[in-house]
Design a protein around this motif. Structure first.
Motif, mmCIF file in Angstrom:
data_model
loop_
_atom_site.group_PDB
_atom_site.id
_atom_site.type_symbol
_atom_site.label_atom_id
_atom_site.label_comp_id
_atom_site.label_asym_id
_atom_site.label_seq_id
_atom_site.Cartn_x
_atom_site.Cartn_y
_atom_site.Cartn_z
ATOM 1 N N GLU A 3 69.722 -2.692 -24.591
ATOM 2 C CA GLU A 3 69.640 -1.899 -23.369
ATOM 3 C C GLU A 3 70.934 -1.852 -22.576
ATOM 4 O OE1 GLU A 3 66.147 -2.858 -21.126
ATOM 5 O OE2 GLU A 3 64.847 -2.043 -22.689
ATOM 6 N N PHE A 6 72.578 1.296 -23.544
ATOM 7 C CA PHE A 6 71.882 2.580 -23.413
ATOM 8 C C PHE A 6 72.536 3.432 -22.330
ATOM 9 C CE2 PHE A 6 67.400 0.989 -24.863
ATOM 10 C CZ PHE A 6 67.897 0.794 -26.140
ATOM 11 N N ASP A 8 72.780 6.371 -19.419
ATOM 12 C CA ASP A 8 71.835 6.897 -18.428
ATOM 13 C C ASP A 8 71.342 8.273 -18.852
ATOM 14 O OD1 ASP A 8 72.216 4.626 -16.858
ATOM 15 O OD2 ASP A 8 73.792 5.566 -15.656
ATOM 16 N N THR A 10 72.073 11.538 -21.983
ATOM 17 C CA THR A 10 72.762 12.034 -23.171
ATOM 18 C C THR A 10 72.773 13.559 -23.085
ATOM 19 O OG1 THR A 10 70.718 12.049 -24.461
ATOM 20 C CG2 THR A 10 72.105 10.093 -24.648
ATOM 21 N N LEU A 118 79.582 4.590 -27.154
ATOM 22 C CA LEU A 118 78.699 3.621 -26.498
ATOM 23 C C LEU A 118 79.398 2.311 -26.151
ATOM 24 C CD1 LEU A 118 75.293 3.746 -28.407
ATOM 25 C CD2 LEU A 118 75.764 4.495 -26.081
ATOM 26 N N VAL A 156 71.864 1.548 -32.182
ATOM 27 C CA VAL A 156 71.556 1.467 -30.751
ATOM 28 C C VAL A 156 70.894 2.754 -30.268
ATOM 29 C CG1 VAL A 156 72.545 1.202 -28.443
ATOM 30 C CG2 VAL A 156 73.404 -0.199 -30.330
ATOM 31 N N LEU A 157 71.422 3.886 -30.686
ATOM 32 C CA LEU A 157 70.855 5.167 -30.247
ATOM 33 C C LEU A 157 69.450 5.386 -30.787
ATOM 34 C CD1 LEU A 157 73.986 7.452 -30.382
ATOM 35 C CD2 LEU A 157 72.728 6.701 -28.345
ATOM 36 N N GLU A 159 67.250 2.993 -31.153
ATOM 37 C CA GLU A 159 66.439 2.198 -30.227
ATOM 38 C C GLU A 159 66.302 2.907 -28.874
ATOM 39 O OE1 GLU A 159 64.760 -0.739 -30.713
ATOM 40 O OE2 GLU A 159 65.244 -0.402 -32.813
ATOM 41 N N TYR A 160 67.382 3.514 -28.413
ATOM 42 C CA TYR A 160 67.374 4.251 -27.147
ATOM 43 C C TYR A 160 66.364 5.403 -27.204
ATOM 44 C CZ TYR A 160 69.085 7.604 -23.659
ATOM 45 O OH TYR A 160 69.183 8.508 -22.634
ATOM 46 N N ARG A 161 66.400 6.187 -28.278
ATOM 47 C CA ARG A 161 65.487 7.319 -28.423
ATOM 48 C C ARG A 161 64.035 6.854 -28.514
ATOM 49 N NH1 ARG A 161 69.491 8.879 -32.296
ATOM 50 N NH2 ARG A 161 71.038 10.126 -31.210
ATOM 51 N N LYS A 163 62.812 4.137 -27.164
ATOM 52 C CA LYS A 163 62.437 3.720 -25.815
ATOM 53 C C LYS A 163 62.095 4.932 -24.958
ATOM 54 C CE LYS A 163 64.012 1.425 -21.697
ATOM 55 N NZ LYS A 163 65.150 1.288 -20.833
ATOM 56 N N LYS A 164 62.879 5.979 -25.054
ATOM 57 C CA LYS A 164 62.624 7.203 -24.275
ATOM 58 C C LYS A 164 61.296 7.838 -24.665
ATOM 59 C CE LYS A 164 66.101 7.367 -21.571
ATOM 60 N NZ LYS A 164 65.893 7.216 -20.137
#
Length: 186
Positions: A3, A6, A8, A10, A118, A156-157, A159-161, A163-164
């Motif tokens: 996190e 991540f 704020d 994209t 990132l 990482v991205l 995981e970010y997607r 989470k979103k």
């Protein structure tokens, strides 16, 4: 775990950000990475970049280029732009970001950062509390060390997607529960 990396926000391109809205929200400074954020790696400022900086001045923004590149590269890009600049910034270190804000006379609360990496750009901006935008790199052809970082960024991205998507589902479920509850109360 990831996190802290991540972004704020994209966006597909630096040129798609709603800078007028940011100004209305109280932001007064914008920090930009150069290579693969504003132009292809190593290129001079093109017509699109010049137009963007003219627009940002018109809106009322202070701008600063913040790059890990050497002085010659940053000066060459900036010669037709004419904004503040920080070269050899050592991102993700905090010092370059603070120096850039000093040049613009802004603070973390009213400054935005825009970059394509990132682990340098976004992580550095997050470390000092800057609102940040991760943009897609303009050109896929990159230096070897950046190619390696991009492999890690994909993890990482992903995981970010994820989470979103989970957050979006939670909001949708919450709305559904609120609707059901309000129907039950009637």
């Amino acid at each position: 775990m990831f996190e802290r990396f991540f972004p704020d926000h994209t966006v597909s391109s630096t040129y798609e950000i709603d800078y007028e809205k940011l100004y209305q929200q109280g932001y007064r400074g914008v920090l930009f990475d150069i290579d693969n954020t504003l132009v292809e790696h190593g290129n001079a400022a093109d017509a699109r970049a010049k137009k963007l900086f003219a627009r940002l001045r018109e809106i009322g923004f202070e701008c600063c280029l913040i790059s890990n590149n050497k002085m010659k590269r940053v000066y060459r890009f900036n010669e037709n732009i004419g904004v503040h600049m920080v070269f050899n910034a050592h991102k993700p270190g905090k010092k370059g970001y603070y120096y850039a804000m000093d040049l613009m006379n802004t603070r973390p609360e009213n400054t935005v950062f825009v970059g394509d990496q990132l682990f340098t750009d976004i992580f550095g901006a997050k470390r000092i509390g800057l609102k940040n935008y991760l943009v897609k790199p303009i050109n896929a052809r990159e230096e070897f060390q950046i190619i390696l970082k991009r492999q890690l960024e994909r993890v990482v991205l992903r995981e970010y997607r994820l989470k979103k998507r989970v957050e979006k589902r939670k909001r949708r479920w919450k709305r559904e529960l609120q609707k059901r509850y309000s129907r039950m109360r009637q």
